[in-house]
Design an enzyme around this catalytic site. Sequence first.
Site, short mmCIF file in Angstrom:
data_model
loop_
_atom_site.label_atom_id
_atom_site.label_comp_id
_atom_site.label_asym_id
_atom_site.label_seq_id
_atom_site.Cartn_x
_atom_site.Cartn_y
_atom_site.Cartn_z
CG ASP A 44 -2.15 0.96 1.05
OD1 ASP A 44 -3.22 0.38 0.75
OD2 ASP A 44 -2.07 2.04 1.16
CG ASP A 48 2.45 6.02 -5.59
OD1 ASP A 48 1.58 5.56 -6.52
OD2 ASP A 48 2.79 7.39 -5.58
CG ASN A 53 -7.69 -4.63 -4.09
OD1 ASN A 53 -8.96 -4.94 -4.42
ND2 ASN A 53 -7.37 -4.03 -2.93
CE1 TYR A 79 -12.97 2.74 -9.28
CE2 TYR A 79 -15.07 2.03 -10.30
CZ TYR A 79 -14.11 2.07 -9.51
OH TYR A 79 -13.90 0.68 -8.70
CE LYS A 91 -11.35 -0.69 -10.48
NZ LYS A 91 -10.26 -1.37 -9.86
CB THR A 109 -14.24 -0.95 1.13
OG1 THR A 109 -14.01 -0.04 -0.14
CG2 THR A 109 -14.64 -2.41 0.67
#
Length: 251
Positions: A37, A60, A87, A156, A160, A191
């Site tokens: 992360d 990163d 992910n 977004y 994707k 989340t």
Amino acid sequence: MTRLQGKTALVTGAAMGIGYAVAERFIAEGARVVLADRNAAAVAEAAGALGPLARAATMDISDEAAVAAAFAELEAAGWTPDVVVANAGVQLFGHDAPAADLDLDVWRRTIDINLTGTFLTVKYAVRALLSRGGGSIILTGSPTAVNGEGRDFTAYSASKAGVHGLGRTVAAAYADRGIRVNTVQPAYTETPLVAAITDDPDSRAAIVSRIPIGRAGTPADVTGIMVYLASDEGSFATGATFSVDGGMTTL
């Protein structure tokens, strides 16, 4: 529960949410797991909570030098992965918008992290897996890549869609060298990434109403298919998209 015994996995975006749940499940199945992360403090805390089979890596994914350095460090430490879950991602609520209203900087930031970052993760994952004689790469996709769910999230949705295409292309390129690449497509999953929806009762009710099973997804809902794809049970699965979305993309 030892379906991943002897395997080493790397999971990006693992400080929280789906990434953390996948890391936790992989460890329960016997794997060693690198939690990666960009938030160094958060990922160190997350790895510490999972015990000796977990290791933290600050990465990163939008910075090629950082990705290369992280993979090199893992190789030097004897933690070269044979499973990589790409992910990590962002969804810029309040900034992403329909195309005519979208600022170029928001587009670029989203693409840099979600698509370019996934590409860089996959690039170095392939190199690592080739050194191991093959392995599994799993990408986190989205219904916004395949239907109209993301009509207000141009950047977004486009990012994707690119991830879905990337998965198929890399799967085809490396299938004969023992590398499998698949995409897991969750539905709306509660989340921290989607707190803007979760914290708005009307927005949440509207999106849940479009899920035939009748509830929001949870991070735990996607860990089972991730285990299957990471394990030897999934040895004939590559280039595919696995929807775990409560029926959302059937509508």
